[in-house]
Design a protein around this motif. Structure first.
Motif, PDB file in Angstrom:
ATOM      1  N   LEU A 102       4.789  33.754  32.680  1.00 51.16           N
ATOM      2  CA  LEU A 102       5.254  35.085  32.514  1.00 51.16           C
ATOM      3  C   LEU A 102       4.130  36.006  32.197  1.00 51.16           C
ATOM      4  O   LEU A 102       4.303  37.466  32.452  1.00 51.16           O
ATOM      5  CB  LEU A 102       6.275  34.950  31.336  1.00 51.16           C
ATOM      6  N   SER A 103       3.112  35.794  31.347  1.00 49.60           N
ATOM      7  CA  SER A 103       1.973  36.543  31.028  1.00 49.60           C
ATOM      8  C   SER A 103       1.355  36.737  32.386  1.00 49.60           C
ATOM      9  O   SER A 103       0.746  38.064  32.598  1.00 49.60           O
ATOM     10  CB  SER A 103       1.014  35.977  30.194  1.00 49.60           C
ATOM     11  N   SER A 104       1.372  35.893  33.323  1.00 53.75           N
ATOM     12  CA  SER A 104       0.514  36.164  34.538  1.00 53.75           C
ATOM     13  C   SER A 104       1.207  37.283  35.439  1.00 53.75           C
ATOM     14  O   SER A 104       0.415  38.249  36.077  1.00 53.75           O
ATOM     15  CB  SER A 104       0.315  34.793  35.314  1.00 53.75           C
ATOM     16  N   VAL A 105       2.621  37.092  35.767  1.00 48.32           N
ATOM     17  CA  VAL A 105       3.368  38.135  36.628  1.00 48.32           C
ATOM     18  C   VAL A 105       3.509  39.396  35.794  1.00 48.32           C
ATOM     19  O   VAL A 105       3.487  40.286  36.557  1.00 48.32           O
ATOM     20  CB  VAL A 105       4.623  37.456  36.929  1.00 48.32           C
ATOM     21  N   SER A 106       3.472  39.350  34.422  1.00 43.46           N
ATOM     22  CA  SER A 106       3.511  40.605  33.843  1.00 43.46           C
ATOM     23  C   SER A 106       2.291  41.512  34.154  1.00 43.46           C
ATOM     24  O   SER A 106       2.526  42.795  34.479  1.00 43.46           O
ATOM     25  CB  SER A 106       3.961  40.433  32.396  1.00 43.46           C
ATOM     26  N   GLY A 107       1.274  40.904  33.851  1.00 45.64           N
ATOM     27  CA  GLY A 107       0.088  41.603  34.326  1.00 45.64           C
ATOM     28  C   GLY A 107      -0.173  41.867  35.794  1.00 45.64           C
ATOM     29  O   GLY A 107      -0.739  42.897  36.147  1.00 45.64           O
ATOM     30  N   SER A 108       0.142  40.902  36.785  1.00 48.15           N
ATOM     31  CA  SER A 108       0.342  41.342  38.160  1.00 48.15           C
ATOM     32  C   SER A 108       1.315  42.401  38.640  1.00 48.15           C
ATOM     33  O   SER A 108       0.888  43.221  39.419  1.00 48.15           O
ATOM     34  CB  SER A 108       0.723  40.021  38.887  1.00 48.15           C
ATOM     35  N   ALA A 109       2.530  42.350  37.922  1.00 49.25           N
ATOM     36  CA  ALA A 109       3.428  43.584  38.170  1.00 49.25           C
ATOM     37  C   ALA A 109       2.732  44.968  37.724  1.00 49.25           C
ATOM     38  O   ALA A 109       2.818  46.043  38.606  1.00 49.25           O
ATOM     39  CB  ALA A 109       4.562  43.377  37.311  1.00 49.25           C
ATOM     40  N   ILE A 110       1.848  45.032  36.830  1.00 49.98           N
ATOM     41  CA  ILE A 110       1.316  46.251  36.298  1.00 49.98           C
ATOM     42  C   ILE A 110       0.303  46.436  37.446  1.00 49.98           C
ATOM     43  O   ILE A 110      -0.019  47.735  37.788  1.00 49.98           O
ATOM     44  CB  ILE A 110       0.638  46.264  35.019  1.00 49.98           C
ATOM     45  N   GLY A 111      -0.520  45.254  37.833  1.00 49.89           N
ATOM     46  CA  GLY A 111      -1.555  45.664  38.857  1.00 49.89           C
ATOM     47  C   GLY A 111      -1.251  46.180  40.090  1.00 49.89           C
ATOM     48  O   GLY A 111      -1.650  47.153  40.659  1.00 49.89           O
ATOM     49  N   VAL A 112      -0.081  45.484  40.723  1.00 53.79           N
ATOM     50  CA  VAL A 112       0.189  45.809  41.972  1.00 53.79           C
ATOM     51  C   VAL A 112       1.084  47.247  41.927  1.00 53.79           C
ATOM     52  O   VAL A 112       1.493  47.622  43.187  1.00 53.79           O
ATOM     53  CB  VAL A 112       1.273  44.853  42.864  1.00 53.79           C
ATOM     54  N   THR A 113       1.472  47.741  41.010  1.00 56.61           N
ATOM     55  CA  THR A 113       1.824  49.197  40.800  1.00 56.61           C
ATOM     56  C   THR A 113       0.830  50.073  40.634  1.00 56.61           C
ATOM     57  O   THR A 113       0.490  51.022  41.126  1.00 56.61           O
ATOM     58  CB  THR A 113       3.242  49.410  39.756  1.00 56.61           C
ATOM     59  N   VAL A 114       0.381  50.230  39.054  1.00 56.91           N
ATOM     60  CA  VAL A 114      -0.542  51.100  38.896  1.00 56.91           C
ATOM     61  C   VAL A 114      -2.021  51.061  39.347  1.00 56.91           C
ATOM     62  O   VAL A 114      -2.671  51.995  40.039  1.00 56.91           O
ATOM     63  CB  VAL A 114      -0.733  50.925  37.301  1.00 56.91           C
ATOM     64  N   VAL A 115      -2.609  49.803  39.424  1.00 62.92           N
ATOM     65  CA  VAL A 115      -4.128  49.851  40.025  1.00 62.92           C
ATOM     66  C   VAL A 115      -3.948  49.890  41.675  1.00 62.92           C
ATOM     67  O   VAL A 115      -4.796  50.435  42.349  1.00 62.92           O
ATOM     68  CB  VAL A 115      -4.490  48.174  39.774  1.00 62.92           C
ATOM     69  N   VAL A 116      -2.954  49.300  42.174  1.00 62.29           N
ATOM     70  CA  VAL A 116      -2.662  49.600  43.767  1.00 62.29           C
ATOM     71  C   VAL A 116      -2.692  51.035  44.033  1.00 62.29           C
ATOM     72  O   VAL A 116      -3.232  51.590  45.040  1.00 62.29           O
ATOM     73  CB  VAL A 116      -1.492  48.818  44.392  1.00 62.29           C
ATOM     74  N   TRP A 117      -1.807  51.794  43.237  1.00 62.11           N
ATOM     75  CA  TRP A 117      -1.678  53.013  43.542  1.00 62.11           C
ATOM     76  C   TRP A 117      -2.845  53.865  43.433  1.00 62.11           C
ATOM     77  O   TRP A 117      -3.267  54.771  44.034  1.00 62.11           O
ATOM     78  CB  TRP A 117      -0.487  53.846  42.671  1.00 62.11           C
TER      79      TRP A 117
END
Length: 597
Positions: A182-197
């Protein structure tokens, strides 16, 4: 030194000291994992575009570079696992490899910032050469080494915070792996939205900088948690123990095995200074049992005779091999969602109103699914299933992996159908492509598959591993991922090489940069069919696998304790579709309660 006088093999310190271990300690690990994955996962799903548009690699070259990077990252996790089991504690291993990861992000940020450090368009499939190529590939190698080393030691360090001999902590161990994901996918969700944008709209170097800052902050959080960690003491090399069993078994190959397995060599608990758990004898791989035969004229040493426990450790690792092999293909399918599916999204309608979604942000769909489903699974499904199966985790780890494999097959089938629809519409009217939301079906189903499989594998390899091989064993999960990514690169090259011979255009299914002129849907069908065959193979090995059973799962009895250990016996076969009744955590709890009454 004789077997009976050695110290505990890879023991864990501070085990019952107040204030150490438990979810308070693992919370620091969750923080590190979440912040680290903000950058790592975001760049793994978007870097195929960075390689194409900034480093000027062609379609297959970009995809293969990403899969080779991921494959190397997960392959190198075995180095971190081996070092943390043998030479350094898991904590210090993470410190070393975490520093390498931070340095790698620094180098990648510098190269992305300055155009003079980037190649010029040359019209070739690969324009990287000289110092620019050295910096590019050097930073990727350093990133693979650092990230892989951290992943080889981190899950096991978190699992060490829970004593599987305690009935309450045994249940918490399964929950730990769920919340780690869960901690991994939570960070990943932020990454693939904010960081990717940020990467695709403001600059790739800014995205890499965010990754650098996130990893550094997570690293600091991890270090601050040291006073709360239960730290293991590195012990004898797992490789040495394996080699001892193989060498002694070969030397004793002409000796006759005793009819009664209790005649095989094992250290008596009351006579031994070792706190090492004893593992019950099994009848699989009987040839290795010859390593536990002590000839009458031979003095017992580590290189002349091996205990039943040491032999069973090698058997456990051998039994794991088919399970690892059976999960590789699923990770090959995962690689497609991080490469070709991203390129599909780039050619689709990505507008939600006035906002345009970056193509690499499409994987946020399964991540959001998982953020919702993991708590439901942990708080609803596991307690419900536990009442039916009496298994601490609700269902066995191999059952959980099996569910994931089935879902991955469905995901690949849907991916093929979506690509057929996308390609048909693109050729019919290129100005009105289908909406990117269509990709959510394949991403969503595969996200659920990953939730089942990844956690199931981590928990399986940790629980089944011998005490001194837990980092090495949990790294098998990443080894499966590694081989999956490498296999993806191999498949792409082979498919292109073979199909271009039969194509009228003399181009392979996946050649060039125009998806409309390729046959990606056929590649997806190929993976779906292959995955079906692989699942049948997995069913066989999962039914064949025998779970570990410990003869002794508590510490050495105190003076006056009346504890009778069970005799060495074969572990009964546990079918794939049946809960494991001999789960180590349950047996542990029972023995522990007897020993302390």
């Amino acid at each position: 030194m004789e077997e009976g006088t050695k110290l505990e093999y890879n023991s864990v310190s501070s085990y019952k000291i107040k204030g150490k271990g438990g979810f308070r300690a693992s919370s620091f690990i969750y923080g590190f994992v979440g912040l680290d994955n903000i950058g790592f996962v975001a760049n793994m799903v978007s870097m195929v575009l960075y390689f194409s548009f900034k480093m000027h690699l062609d379609l297959s070259g970009s995809a293969n570079t990403v899969t080779n990077l991921l494959g190397s990252t997960y392959l190198l996790s075995i180095i971190g696992g081996f070092i943390s089991d043998t030479y350094l504690s898991r904590f210090h291993t993470i410190l070393i490899f975490g520093t390498a990861e931070i340095l790698a992000w620094t180098l990648m940020t510098i190269q992305a910032r300055y155009s003079s450090l980037q190649p010029q368009v040359c019209g070739k499939s690969n324009c990287l050469e000289g110092g620019i190529g050295l910096l590019f590939y050097g930073s990727l190698c350093l990133l693979a080494l650092g990230t892989g080393g951290v992943r080889g030691a981190l899950p096991a360090l978190g699992a060490d915070q829970f004593d599987h001999k305690d009935p309450n902590e045994a249940k918490a161990l399964g929950r730990y792996f769920n919340w780690l994901l869960l901690s991994s996918v939570s960070g990943s969700a932020i990454g693939v939205t904010v960081v990717v944008w940020v990467s695709t709209n403001k600059g790739w170097w800014i995205g890499f900088l965010i990754s650098l800052v996130g990893t550094f902050l997570g690293f600091l959080i991890f270090v601050f948690g040291k006073p709360f960690y239960r730290l293991q003491v590195p012990g004898e090399s797992p490789l040495t123990r394996i080699l001892q069993v193989i060498k002694v078994a070969i030397r004793n190959r002409k000796l006759q095995l005793p009819e009664n397995s209790e005649e095989l060599y094992e250290i008596n608990v009351k006579e031994s200074d070792s706190l090492e758990p004893k593992i019950a004898h099994t009848n699989q791989f009987r040839y290795l049992d010859k390593a536990a035969i002590l000839p009458k004229t031979v003095e017992p040493t580590q290189w002349t005779v091996c205990t039943v426990t040491k032999v069973e450790e090698v058997k456990i690792l051998t039994r794991m091999l088919p399970i690892i092999a059976s999960t590789i293909l699923m990770n090959t399918c995962l690689a497609q969602l991080q490469t070709f599916s991203v390129q599909q999204g780039y050619r689709m309608n990505r507008h939600f109103g006035s906002f345009e979604v970056p193509a690499p942000s499409v994987p946020v769909i399964p991540l959001l699914f998982m953020c919702i489903l993991i708590p439901i699974y942990d708080f609803v499904f596991v307690p419900f299933a536990r009442k039916i199966t009496n298994h601490p985790s609700g269902i066995t780890q191999l059952q959980r992996v099996g569910v994931g494999l089935v879902l991955s097959i469905i995901s690949m089938g849907i991916a093929a159908l979506v690509e057929i629809k996308r390609k048909h519409q693109s050729l019919k009217n290129p100005l009105e492509p289908i909406h990117v939301f269509w990709l959510s079906f394949q991403y969503g189903i595969f996200g659920i598959a990953d939730m089942f499989t990844l956690v199931g594998m981590l928990e399986f390899f940790y629980k089944e591993a011998p005490a001194g091989m837990r980092s090495l064993s949990t790294s098998f999960t990443w080894i499966s991922l590694s081989f999956g990514y490498y296999l993806s690169s191999v498949f792409v090259d082979i498919i292109n090489s073979v199909t271009k011979r039969f194509s009228q255009s003399k181009k392979g299914w996946l050649a060039g940069q125009d998806l409309d002129q390729n046959n990606l849907q056929l590649f997806y069908w190929f993976l779906a069919i292959l995955s079906c065959l692989n699942f049948i193979n997995y069913l066989y090995w999962a039914s064949w696998y025998k779970y570990k059973s410990d003869d002794k799962l508590d510490t050495k009895p105190k003076s006056g304790d009346n504890v009778t250990l069970p005799k060495s016996a074969s572990v009964s076969r546990v079918p794939f579709l049946k809960a494991n009744e001999n789960d180590a955590a349950v047996v542990t709890a029972e023995v522990s309660s007897i020993g302390h009454k």
